[in-house]
Design a protein around this motif. Structure first.
Motif, short mmCIF file in Angstrom:
data_model
loop_
_atom_site.label_atom_id
_atom_site.label_comp_id
_atom_site.label_asym_id
_atom_site.label_seq_id
_atom_site.Cartn_x
_atom_site.Cartn_y
_atom_site.Cartn_z
N SER A 94 36.87 7.08 16.98
CA SER A 94 36.81 6.44 15.66
C SER A 94 38.12 6.71 14.92
CB SER A 94 35.62 6.96 14.85
OG SER A 94 35.83 8.26 14.41
N ILE A 95 38.40 5.82 14.01
CA ILE A 95 39.61 5.93 13.20
C ILE A 95 39.21 6.49 11.84
CG2 ILE A 95 41.45 4.61 12.07
CD1 ILE A 95 41.21 2.63 14.41
N GLY A 96 40.06 7.31 11.29
CA GLY A 96 39.78 7.87 9.98
C GLY A 96 41.06 8.19 9.25
N ALA A 97 40.90 8.71 8.06
CA ALA A 97 42.05 9.08 7.23
C ALA A 97 41.84 10.48 6.67
CB ALA A 97 42.21 8.08 6.08
N THR A 98 42.93 11.20 6.55
CA THR A 98 42.95 12.51 5.89
C THR A 98 43.97 12.43 4.77
OG1 THR A 98 42.40 13.62 7.95
CG2 THR A 98 43.34 14.97 6.21
N ILE A 99 43.62 12.99 3.63
CA ILE A 99 44.47 12.87 2.44
C ILE A 99 45.04 14.24 2.10
CG2 ILE A 99 44.50 12.22 0.01
CD1 ILE A 99 41.66 11.07 2.13
N ALA A 101 41.38 6.16 -0.06
CA ALA A 101 40.97 6.11 -1.47
C ALA A 101 39.48 6.44 -1.62
CB ALA A 101 41.28 4.74 -2.06
N ARG A 102 38.65 5.87 -0.76
CA ARG A 102 37.21 6.12 -0.84
C ARG A 102 36.89 7.59 -0.56
NH1 ARG A 102 33.91 6.48 3.24
NH2 ARG A 102 35.16 5.25 4.67
N GLU A 103 37.50 8.14 0.47
CA GLU A 103 37.21 9.52 0.82
C GLU A 103 37.71 10.50 -0.25
OE1 GLU A 103 35.38 10.80 3.14
OE2 GLU A 103 34.94 8.92 4.16
N LEU A 104 38.84 10.21 -0.86
CA LEU A 104 39.32 11.08 -1.93
C LEU A 104 38.38 11.00 -3.13
CD1 LEU A 104 41.46 13.01 -2.92
CD2 LEU A 104 42.77 11.05 -3.74
N HIS A 105 37.89 9.82 -3.42
CA HIS A 105 36.95 9.66 -4.54
C HIS A 105 35.64 10.38 -4.25
CE1 HIS A 105 33.88 7.59 -6.99
NE2 HIS A 105 34.84 7.63 -7.90
N GLU A 106 35.16 10.28 -3.01
CA GLU A 106 33.89 10.93 -2.67
C GLU A 106 34.02 12.43 -2.71
OE1 GLU A 106 32.68 9.45 1.16
OE2 GLU A 106 32.19 7.48 0.39
N TRP A 157 36.00 24.74 4.57
CA TRP A 157 37.02 24.22 3.68
C TRP A 157 37.97 23.36 4.50
CZ3 TRP A 157 37.08 24.68 -1.53
CH2 TRP A 157 36.22 25.63 -2.10
N GLY A 158 38.42 22.25 3.94
CA GLY A 158 39.36 21.40 4.66
C GLY A 158 39.96 20.34 3.75
N LEU A 159 40.79 19.51 4.33
CA LEU A 159 41.40 18.42 3.58
C LEU A 159 40.41 17.27 3.44
CD1 LEU A 159 44.86 18.40 5.37
CD2 LEU A 159 44.33 19.33 3.11
N PRO A 160 40.45 16.55 2.32
CA PRO A 160 39.57 15.39 2.16
C PRO A 160 39.88 14.33 3.21
CG PRO A 160 40.65 15.96 0.08
CD PRO A 160 41.29 16.77 1.15
N GLY A 161 38.86 13.68 3.70
CA GLY A 161 39.06 12.62 4.68
C GLY A 161 37.75 12.23 5.32
N LEU A 167 45.13 20.52 -2.44
CA LEU A 167 43.71 20.34 -2.71
C LEU A 167 42.92 20.47 -1.42
CD1 LEU A 167 41.38 19.41 -4.65
CD2 LEU A 167 41.85 17.11 -3.80
N PHE A 168 41.91 21.35 -1.43
CA PHE A 168 40.96 21.47 -0.33
C PHE A 168 39.58 21.12 -0.85
CE2 PHE A 168 44.35 24.05 1.40
CZ PHE A 168 44.27 23.82 2.76
N GLN A 169 38.71 20.67 0.04
CA GLN A 169 37.33 20.40 -0.35
C GLN A 169 36.42 21.37 0.39
OE1 GLN A 169 36.20 16.46 0.95
NE2 GLN A 169 35.79 17.16 3.01
#
Length: 66
Positions: free
Chosen positions: A18-23, A61-66, A43-47, A33-35
């Motif tokens: 699958s394809i994804g994004a990390t911010i 953008a969606r993952e950072l907002h979530e 703990w990890g990077l948003p994505g 910023l960690f989530q």
């Protein structure tokens, strides 16, 4: 994660690609910023994973907002 959930219904636990994004968010003080994940308590990077008909920019953008 609707697309992946639907795909899992058909293929079970078999591996998928699958394809994804990390911010990476860095503020003016050079702090990153960690989530804190509620599912694994890690703990990890948003994505996250791409949904159907999304661009990578929309995923980010969606993952950072979530």
């Amino acid at each position: 994660m609707g697309y992946i959930r639907e795909l899992r219904k058909h293929i079970g636990s078999r591996p998928i690609i699958s394809i994804g994004a990390t911010i990476l968010v860095i503020n003016d003080d050079k702090k990153i910023l960690f989530q804190h994940r509620s599912d694994t308590l890690d703990w990890g990077l948003p994505g996250g994973s791409m949904e159907l008909n999304e661009t990578l920019e929309e995923v980010a953008a969606r993952e950072l907002h979530e």
